[in-house]
Write a protein that holds these residues in place. Sequence first.
Motif, mmCIF file in Angstrom:
data_model
loop_
_atom_site.group_PDB
_atom_site.id
_atom_site.type_symbol
_atom_site.label_atom_id
_atom_site.label_comp_id
_atom_site.label_asym_id
_atom_site.label_seq_id
_atom_site.Cartn_x
_atom_site.Cartn_y
_atom_site.Cartn_z
ATOM 1 N N ILE A 20 49.830 52.510 40.471
ATOM 2 C CA ILE A 20 50.253 51.190 40.945
ATOM 3 C C ILE A 20 49.913 51.119 42.436
ATOM 4 O O ILE A 20 50.422 51.903 43.236
ATOM 5 C CB ILE A 20 51.754 50.959 40.697
ATOM 6 C CG1 ILE A 20 52.009 50.869 39.199
ATOM 7 C CG2 ILE A 20 52.204 49.667 41.385
ATOM 8 C CD1 ILE A 20 53.455 50.883 38.821
ATOM 9 N N LYS A 22 48.837 48.729 46.091
ATOM 10 C CA LYS A 22 49.197 47.513 46.806
ATOM 11 C C LYS A 22 47.912 46.750 47.108
ATOM 12 O O LYS A 22 46.929 47.335 47.560
ATOM 13 C CB LYS A 22 49.896 47.908 48.108
ATOM 14 C CG LYS A 22 50.608 46.780 48.803
ATOM 15 C CD LYS A 22 51.371 47.369 49.995
ATOM 16 C CE LYS A 22 51.628 46.306 51.027
ATOM 17 N NZ LYS A 22 51.941 46.870 52.329
ATOM 18 N N ILE A 62 46.221 38.071 36.807
ATOM 19 C CA ILE A 62 47.448 38.869 36.861
ATOM 20 C C ILE A 62 48.545 38.159 37.641
ATOM 21 O O ILE A 62 49.715 38.341 37.365
ATOM 22 C CB ILE A 62 47.195 40.299 37.409
ATOM 23 C CG1 ILE A 62 46.565 40.264 38.798
ATOM 24 C CG2 ILE A 62 46.355 41.102 36.455
ATOM 25 C CD1 ILE A 62 46.615 41.603 39.492
ATOM 26 N N THR A 63 48.189 37.354 38.610
ATOM 27 C CA THR A 63 49.207 36.656 39.404
ATOM 28 C C THR A 63 48.663 35.306 39.849
ATOM 29 O O THR A 63 47.524 35.222 40.299
ATOM 30 C CB THR A 63 49.590 37.481 40.649
ATOM 31 O OG1 THR A 63 50.003 38.772 40.231
ATOM 32 C CG2 THR A 63 50.725 36.833 41.420
ATOM 33 N N THR A 64 49.486 34.274 39.714
ATOM 34 C CA THR A 64 49.150 32.989 40.329
ATOM 35 C C THR A 64 50.270 32.649 41.305
ATOM 36 O O THR A 64 51.420 33.035 41.097
ATOM 37 C CB THR A 64 49.034 31.854 39.301
ATOM 38 O OG1 THR A 64 50.253 31.791 38.577
ATOM 39 C CG2 THR A 64 47.892 32.062 38.352
ATOM 40 N N MET A 65 49.917 31.947 42.363
ATOM 41 C CA MET A 65 50.926 31.624 43.375
ATOM 42 C C MET A 65 50.808 30.175 43.775
ATOM 43 O O MET A 65 49.718 29.645 43.933
ATOM 44 C CB MET A 65 50.690 32.457 44.640
ATOM 45 C CG MET A 65 51.042 33.898 44.474
ATOM 46 S SD MET A 65 50.629 34.776 45.958
ATOM 47 C CE MET A 65 50.932 36.439 45.377
ATOM 48 N N ALA A 76 49.090 36.296 55.198
ATOM 49 C CA ALA A 76 48.878 37.595 54.561
ATOM 50 C C ALA A 76 49.817 37.669 53.375
ATOM 51 O O ALA A 76 51.001 37.382 53.502
ATOM 52 C CB ALA A 76 49.180 38.714 55.545
ATOM 53 N N ILE A 77 49.272 37.994 52.224
ATOM 54 C CA ILE A 77 50.090 38.105 51.019
ATOM 55 C C ILE A 77 49.786 39.453 50.381
ATOM 56 O O ILE A 77 48.624 39.825 50.235
ATOM 57 C CB ILE A 77 49.773 36.960 50.029
ATOM 58 C CG1 ILE A 77 50.048 35.592 50.668
ATOM 59 C CG2 ILE A 77 50.581 37.113 48.759
ATOM 60 C CD1 ILE A 77 49.538 34.421 49.868
ATOM 61 N N SER A 78 50.825 40.182 50.028
ATOM 62 C CA SER A 78 50.630 41.458 49.350
ATOM 63 C C SER A 78 51.368 41.458 48.027
ATOM 64 O O SER A 78 52.495 40.982 47.947
ATOM 65 C CB SER A 78 51.168 42.618 50.200
ATOM 66 O OG SER A 78 50.579 42.591 51.460
ATOM 67 N N ILE A 79 50.716 42.013 47.011
ATOM 68 C CA ILE A 79 51.368 42.189 45.715
ATOM 69 C C ILE A 79 51.030 43.597 45.209
ATOM 70 O O ILE A 79 50.227 44.305 45.808
ATOM 71 C CB ILE A 79 50.916 41.146 44.666
ATOM 72 C CG1 ILE A 79 49.385 41.183 44.493
ATOM 73 C CG2 ILE A 79 51.367 39.754 45.032
ATOM 74 C CD1 ILE A 79 48.909 40.557 43.224
ATOM 75 N N SER A 80 51.635 43.959 44.105
ATOM 76 C CA SER A 80 51.311 45.227 43.466
ATOM 77 C C SER A 80 50.372 44.970 42.303
ATOM 78 O O SER A 80 50.328 43.874 41.758
ATOM 79 C CB SER A 80 52.572 45.898 42.943
ATOM 80 O OG SER A 80 53.347 46.343 43.998
ATOM 81 N N MET A 81 49.636 46.016 41.934
ATOM 82 C CA MET A 81 48.735 45.878 40.797
ATOM 83 C C MET A 81 48.589 47.229 40.119
ATOM 84 O O MET A 81 48.553 48.260 40.783
ATOM 85 C CB MET A 81 47.375 45.399 41.294
ATOM 86 C CG MET A 81 46.407 45.060 40.205
ATOM 87 S SD MET A 81 44.881 44.465 40.917
ATOM 88 C CE MET A 81 43.939 45.982 40.885
ATOM 89 N N LYS A 82 48.519 47.214 38.788
ATOM 90 C CA LYS A 82 48.329 48.452 38.043
ATOM 91 C C LYS A 82 46.838 48.618 37.770
ATOM 92 O O LYS A 82 46.208 47.723 37.211
ATOM 93 C CB LYS A 82 49.113 48.404 36.743
ATOM 94 C CG LYS A 82 49.375 49.759 36.172
ATOM 95 C CD LYS A 82 50.357 49.667 35.014
ATOM 96 C CE LYS A 82 50.731 51.055 34.547
ATOM 97 N NZ LYS A 82 51.643 51.012 33.404
ATOM 98 N N ALA B 106 55.767 30.706 45.789
ATOM 99 C CA ALA B 106 56.263 31.053 44.465
ATOM 100 C C ALA B 106 55.176 31.862 43.785
ATOM 101 O O ALA B 106 54.085 31.350 43.550
ATOM 102 C CB ALA B 106 56.575 29.796 43.661
ATOM 103 N N ASN B 113 51.133 43.629 36.989
ATOM 104 C CA ASN B 113 51.391 43.948 38.389
ATOM 105 C C ASN B 113 51.985 45.356 38.541
ATOM 106 O O ASN B 113 51.844 45.961 39.603
ATOM 107 C CB ASN B 113 52.347 42.934 39.001
ATOM 108 C CG ASN B 113 51.671 41.596 39.253
ATOM 109 O OD1 ASN B 113 51.890 40.643 38.533
ATOM 110 N ND2 ASN B 113 50.816 41.556 40.243
ATOM 111 N N ALA B 119 54.999 40.460 49.400
ATOM 112 C CA ALA B 119 55.168 40.524 50.844
ATOM 113 C C ALA B 119 54.300 39.465 51.481
ATOM 114 O O ALA B 119 53.161 39.257 51.069
ATOM 115 C CB ALA B 119 54.772 41.904 51.367
#
Lengths: 111, 156
Positions: A20, A22, A62-65, A76-82, B106, B113, B119
């Motif tokens: 996992i 960042k 995997i992610t929408t924002m 700056a945006i940080s997320i996790s990812m596998k 959001a 994930n 963040a």
Amino acid sequence: MSKVKSLVKIKPKTYKNGDIVKVDFVAMHPMETGMRKDKATNQLVPANYINNVKFIYNDTTITTMNVWESLSTNPAISISMKINGEGSLKVVFSDNTGSVNEKSIKIKPKG
Amino acid sequence: MQRREFFKKLGFVAAAAAVVPSVSFAADAAAPKGPNEFSFEEALKAITGSKGATASDKIKLKVPEIAENGAVVPVTVEVDSPMSADDYVKTIHIFATKNNNTRCIAAHLTPANGKAMLATRIKLGTTQDVATIVELSNGTFLTAKQNVKVTIGGCG
């Protein structure tokens, strides 16, 4: 349709399948709220902010924002990812003026 | 007669005095409001419906207690969740409760994930609460908030 510079980085730099990690995303964007006055002309600066960000890993979103103008300049945006196999990570972002930009990087897990 | 005249004059003066402040109040009310006026309570209602959100210590909301520069305030939200296919964090919302537009971001997450983390850096106009609403895949809502003292506002 203006070109917006952006940056996508994976931390840590070396990773394995199943890790996992960042994902750091930075866009060089003014993020104008539409309420700030230009001091020289005394006119409101029109709103110009990123309102949508998508993280697409090997054709899977995997992610929408949804983003609003309260984010800082150069957000700056940080997320996790596998990590799940070799491929690419694409970040597509659009702003309220209608310009759409994207940035993709290669995902190469070691071991 | 004199007395009557006096009261007439007095009434006129009082009316004039009453008019002046009411004009200034009207000017205050006409001050520009944000295009996206949307309070945190309204947002909470719009997102959670009638369910409401419960405060939870599963959420780790990391915000500085004192932000010297309101233009750049780092916010980190981490949620303790297995992020498996049937139990994961669906959405993380971040709000600045006293900004003109309270909504900041959001993020709609998926099990891919691996970890429920978001963040970013936000702008804060004044000293206020930074709040987060987290929607889980089973339909429940969690919330957390923290006060941030802002020395220099970051809007405008």
